[in-house]
Design a protein around this motif. Sequence first.
Motif, PDB file in Angstrom:
ATOM      1  N   TYR A  55       0.790  -1.224   0.000  1.00 40.45           N
ATOM      2  CA  TYR A  55       0.000   0.000   0.000  1.00 40.45           C
ATOM      3  C   TYR A  55       0.827   1.282   0.000  1.00 40.45           C
ATOM      4  CZ  TYR A  55      -4.464  -2.337   0.700  1.00 40.45           C
ATOM      5  OH  TYR A  55      -5.593  -3.097   0.529  1.00 40.45           O
ATOM      6  N   ARG A  56       2.111   1.197   0.364  1.00 41.30           N
ATOM      7  CA  ARG A  56       2.927   2.400   0.579  1.00 41.30           C
ATOM      8  C   ARG A  56       2.870   3.388  -0.589  1.00 41.30           C
ATOM      9  NH1 ARG A  56       6.416   3.427   4.516  1.00 41.30           N
ATOM     10  NH2 ARG A  56       6.840   1.254   4.998  1.00 41.30           N
ATOM     11  N   ALA A  57       3.032   2.938  -1.805  1.00 43.06           N
ATOM     12  CA  ALA A  57       3.082   3.847  -2.960  1.00 43.06           C
ATOM     13  C   ALA A  57       1.739   4.514  -3.242  1.00 43.06           C
ATOM     14  CB  ALA A  57       3.554   3.089  -4.196  1.00 43.06           C
ATOM     15  N   GLY A  58       0.640   3.919  -2.816  1.00 47.01           N
ATOM     16  CA  GLY A  58      -0.673   4.465  -3.131  1.00 47.01           C
ATOM     17  C   GLY A  58      -1.372   5.160  -1.970  1.00 47.01           C
ATOM     18  N   LEU A  59      -0.648   5.441  -0.891  1.00 44.76           N
ATOM     19  CA  LEU A  59      -1.277   6.095   0.261  1.00 44.76           C
ATOM     20  C   LEU A  59      -1.721   7.508  -0.076  1.00 44.76           C
ATOM     21  CD1 LEU A  59       1.156   5.022   3.133  1.00 44.76           C
ATOM     22  CD2 LEU A  59      -1.143   4.143   2.681  1.00 44.76           C
ATOM     23  N   GLN A  61      -2.148  11.486   0.305  1.00 48.73           N
ATOM     24  CA  GLN A  61      -1.082  12.439   0.617  1.00 48.73           C
ATOM     25  C   GLN A  61      -0.936  12.701   2.122  1.00 48.73           C
ATOM     26  OE1 GLN A  61      -1.464  16.130  -1.484  1.00 48.73           O
ATOM     27  NE2 GLN A  61       0.712  16.540  -1.360  1.00 48.73           N
ATOM     28  N   ASP A  62      -2.029  12.666   2.862  1.00 46.79           N
ATOM     29  CA  ASP A  62      -1.957  12.975   4.296  1.00 46.79           C
ATOM     30  C   ASP A  62      -1.804  11.726   5.171  1.00 46.79           C
ATOM     31  OD1 ASP A  62      -4.511  12.039   3.798  1.00 46.79           O
ATOM     32  OD2 ASP A  62      -5.472  13.406   5.202  1.00 46.79           O
ATOM     33  N   VAL A  63      -1.492  10.578   4.576  1.00 50.50           N
ATOM     34  CA  VAL A  63      -1.310   9.325   5.322  1.00 50.50           C
ATOM     35  C   VAL A  63       0.148   8.907   5.224  1.00 50.50           C
ATOM     36  CG1 VAL A  63      -1.922   6.885   5.467  1.00 50.50           C
ATOM     37  CG2 VAL A  63      -3.671   8.585   4.903  1.00 50.50           C
ATOM     38  N   MET A  64       0.720   8.582   6.362  1.00 48.37           N
ATOM     39  CA  MET A  64       2.112   8.145   6.400  1.00 48.37           C
ATOM     40  C   MET A  64       2.249   6.955   7.340  1.00 48.37           C
ATOM     41  SD  MET A  64       5.400  10.284   7.594  1.00 48.37           S
ATOM     42  CE  MET A  64       6.894   9.440   8.027  1.00 48.37           C
ATOM     43  N   VAL A  65       2.957   5.945   6.889  1.00 50.37           N
ATOM     44  CA  VAL A  65       3.307   4.829   7.753  1.00 50.37           C
ATOM     45  C   VAL A  65       4.726   5.112   8.232  1.00 50.37           C
ATOM     46  CG1 VAL A  65       3.610   2.343   7.931  1.00 50.37           C
ATOM     47  CG2 VAL A  65       1.822   3.270   6.459  1.00 50.37           C
ATOM     48  N   GLY A  66       4.853   5.478   9.504  1.00 49.12           N
ATOM     49  CA  GLY A  66       6.130   5.903  10.048  1.00 49.12           C
ATOM     50  C   GLY A  66       7.072   4.760  10.360  1.00 49.12           C
ATOM     51  N   GLU A  67       8.279   5.126  10.719  1.00 51.19           N
ATOM     52  CA  GLU A  67       9.286   4.153  11.147  1.00 51.19           C
ATOM     53  C   GLU A  67       8.728   3.333  12.301  1.00 51.19           C
ATOM     54  OE1 GLU A  67      12.831   2.179  11.004  1.00 51.19           O
ATOM     55  OE2 GLU A  67      12.254   3.815   9.671  1.00 51.19           O
ATOM     56  N   GLY A  68       8.813   2.046  12.195  1.00 54.00           N
ATOM     57  CA  GLY A  68       8.316   1.175  13.254  1.00 54.00           C
ATOM     58  C   GLY A  68       6.822   0.901  13.188  1.00 54.00           C
ATOM     59  N   GLU A  69       6.139   1.439  12.183  1.00 52.73           N
ATOM     60  CA  GLU A  69       4.700   1.199  12.017  1.00 52.73           C
ATOM     61  C   GLU A  69       4.466   0.271  10.833  1.00 52.73           C
ATOM     62  OE1 GLU A  69       2.746   5.354  13.603  1.00 52.73           O
ATOM     63  OE2 GLU A  69       3.163   5.179  11.467  1.00 52.73           O
TER      64      GLU A  69
END
Length: 89
Positions: A55-59, A61-69
């Motif tokens: 999913y990372r490439a299609g998130l 703009q205001d959604v972020m999967v942070g380090e450790g998530e």
Amino acid sequence: MNQPWDADPDAVLTRRLGKSPAELGTTGGRDGCPDVWELDNGDIAVIGRDLTAAYRAGLPQDVMVGEGERLVVIPRATLLSAKADLPDA
């Protein structure tokens, strides 16, 4: 940078929210059991499939999967069954 919330690795699973994977038919036995649990500190633990990379490439703009998530996916039935155990507010 300070985070306003951080997961407590010492918190303990205390109560399942909703029905078990066996009751919902979302498990083939012991492996692959999506589930939702309340922890003793009030936080929620979700067991699901890690699809962060997919999913990372299609998130949005205001959604972020942070380090450790991780972005975890669970069946709709699992979350809907947990709704009865969650307060409205």
